[in-house]
Design a protein around this motif. Structure first.
Motif, short mmCIF file in Angstrom:
data_model
loop_
_atom_site.label_atom_id
_atom_site.label_comp_id
_atom_site.label_asym_id
_atom_site.label_seq_id
_atom_site.Cartn_x
_atom_site.Cartn_y
_atom_site.Cartn_z
N ALA A 133 0.84 -1.21 0.00
CA ALA A 133 0.00 0.00 0.00
C ALA A 133 0.87 1.26 0.00
N LEU A 134 1.98 1.24 0.74
CA LEU A 134 2.89 2.39 0.76
C LEU A 134 3.49 2.64 -0.62
N ASP A 135 3.93 1.60 -1.27
CA ASP A 135 4.52 1.76 -2.61
C ASP A 135 3.49 2.28 -3.61
N ALA A 136 2.26 1.74 -3.53
CA ALA A 136 1.22 2.21 -4.45
C ALA A 136 0.87 3.67 -4.19
N ARG A 137 0.85 4.06 -2.91
CA ARG A 137 0.54 5.46 -2.57
C ARG A 137 1.64 6.39 -3.05
N ARG A 138 2.90 5.99 -2.91
CA ARG A 138 4.00 6.82 -3.38
C ARG A 138 3.92 7.02 -4.90
N MET A 139 3.62 5.96 -5.64
CA MET A 139 3.50 6.08 -7.08
C MET A 139 2.34 6.99 -7.47
N ALA A 140 1.26 6.90 -6.71
CA ALA A 140 0.10 7.75 -7.01
C ALA A 140 0.42 9.22 -6.75
N VAL A 141 1.15 9.48 -5.66
CA VAL A 141 1.52 10.87 -5.34
C VAL A 141 2.47 11.43 -6.41
N LYS A 142 3.43 10.62 -6.86
CA LYS A 142 4.36 11.09 -7.89
C LYS A 142 3.65 11.38 -9.21
N SER A 143 2.68 10.56 -9.56
CA SER A 143 1.97 10.78 -10.82
C SER A 143 1.13 12.04 -10.79
N THR A 144 0.58 12.40 -9.63
CA THR A 144 -0.22 13.63 -9.53
C THR A 144 0.66 14.88 -9.49
N GLN A 145 1.85 14.77 -8.94
CA GLN A 145 2.74 15.92 -8.84
C GLN A 145 3.53 16.17 -10.12
N ARG A 146 3.55 15.25 -11.06
CA ARG A 146 4.33 15.40 -12.28
C ARG A 146 3.62 16.36 -13.23
N PRO A 147 4.32 17.34 -13.81
CA PRO A 147 3.67 18.28 -14.74
C PRO A 147 3.10 17.55 -15.95
N ALA A 148 1.98 18.05 -16.44
CA ALA A 148 1.32 17.41 -17.57
C ALA A 148 2.15 17.53 -18.85
N SER A 149 3.00 18.59 -18.93
CA SER A 149 3.80 18.78 -20.14
C SER A 149 4.84 17.69 -20.33
N LEU A 150 5.23 17.04 -19.23
CA LEU A 150 6.24 15.99 -19.32
C LEU A 150 5.64 14.64 -19.70
N GLY A 151 4.32 14.58 -19.78
CA GLY A 151 3.68 13.33 -20.17
C GLY A 151 3.55 12.38 -18.99
N PRO A 152 3.02 11.21 -19.23
CA PRO A 152 2.83 10.24 -18.15
C PRO A 152 4.16 9.74 -17.60
N LEU A 153 4.11 9.33 -16.36
CA LEU A 153 5.30 8.83 -15.68
C LEU A 153 5.67 7.45 -16.22
N ARG A 154 6.95 7.30 -16.55
CA ARG A 154 7.45 6.02 -17.04
C ARG A 154 8.27 5.34 -15.96
#
Length: 241
Positions: A40-61
């Motif tokens: 659950a911690l790992d999934a939450r960290r990934m979710a937080v990083k995806s929301t904080q990433r600027p849209a101009s950079l595209g989806p998180l790889r």
């Protein structure tokens, strides 16, 4: 804690991770629950990083995870011979040894030797596997099986943001502890006996050609013992006057 993980952000997730491992160390959280919370911690960290990433950079790889290279011995035949020799050396009582395979017994022999020398086995899995002549997975399964049977105690040493230290393995089974202690005493007695024999060698009977020399009472004839025959007395010659 699961609900707190779903609402946490940034540093709060690190604090929850520290609380989780503290609960595991205090045996307040089981291993199964800990594994679920870590996911659950790992999934939450990934979710937080995806929301904080600027849209101009595209989806998180996500970068592909590095797989551990399989540990293989330089010469397989030597590893098999070492494994069998260690398993046949009697690392534990027969009643306990019957629960393990040959490879697992070799691993537990390495653990027992290190515990006898250092009062705790702090070797990493790779070192234990290399000394026992088995794979890393088999070494891990052997220690896990011994822990499940209540024969050893394993204390994990995890570090936040760094590579974890090797686990500390301690033998707690009374029968196994007595076996280890008796084994050390037997080895010490064998060394003492060897030193005494070397310093004061026992006198051996004199032999000729690999056979014990004869005495006046017995004779050796073709490997059989026969009593010696008395010598014939010559008749006395009377002198003429």
């Amino acid at each position: 804690m699961a609900e707190a993980i779903d609402r946490a952000h940034g540093a709060a997730l690190d604090g929850l991770a520290r609380t989780l491992w503290a609960g595991v160390a205090a045996e307040q959280i089981s291993d199964i629950d800990a594994a679920r919370l870590v996911e659950a911690l790992d999934a939450r960290r990934m979710a937080v990083k995806s929301t904080q990433r600027p849209a101009s950079l595209g989806p998180l790889r996500l970068e592909p995870t590095r797989r551990r290279k399989p540990q293989r011995p330089p010469v397989r035949s030597q590893a098999i011979e070492r494994r069998r020799r260690l398993a046949a050396s009697g690392p534990m009582p027969p009643s306990l040894a019957a629960r393990f395979t040959t490879g697992e017994l070799a691993v537990l022999r390495i653990v027992a030797d290190e515990f006898r020398a250092q009062k705790v086995c702090a070797l990493c899995l790779d070192a234990i596997a290399a000394r026992a002549g088995v794979s890393r997975t088999l070494a891990k399964d052997a220690i896990r099986q011994a822990r499940r049977l209540g024969m050893v105690e394993v204390r994990e040493r995890r570090r936040t943001g760094a590579k974890s230290l090797p686990n500390l393995v301690t033998v707690i089974d009374r029968e196994w502890l007595a076996w280890i202690k008796c084994g050390a005493a037997r080895r010490q007695q064998s060394v003492s006996t060897l030193e005494e024999t070397t310093t004061h060698p026992k006198s051996e009977p004199s032999s000729i050609g690999g056979r014990i020399s004869t005495t006046t009472d017995n004779l050796l004839i073709l490997g059989e013992r026969h009593p010696a025959k008395p010598a014939k007395r010559l008749p006395k010659i009377r002198k003429r006057a």
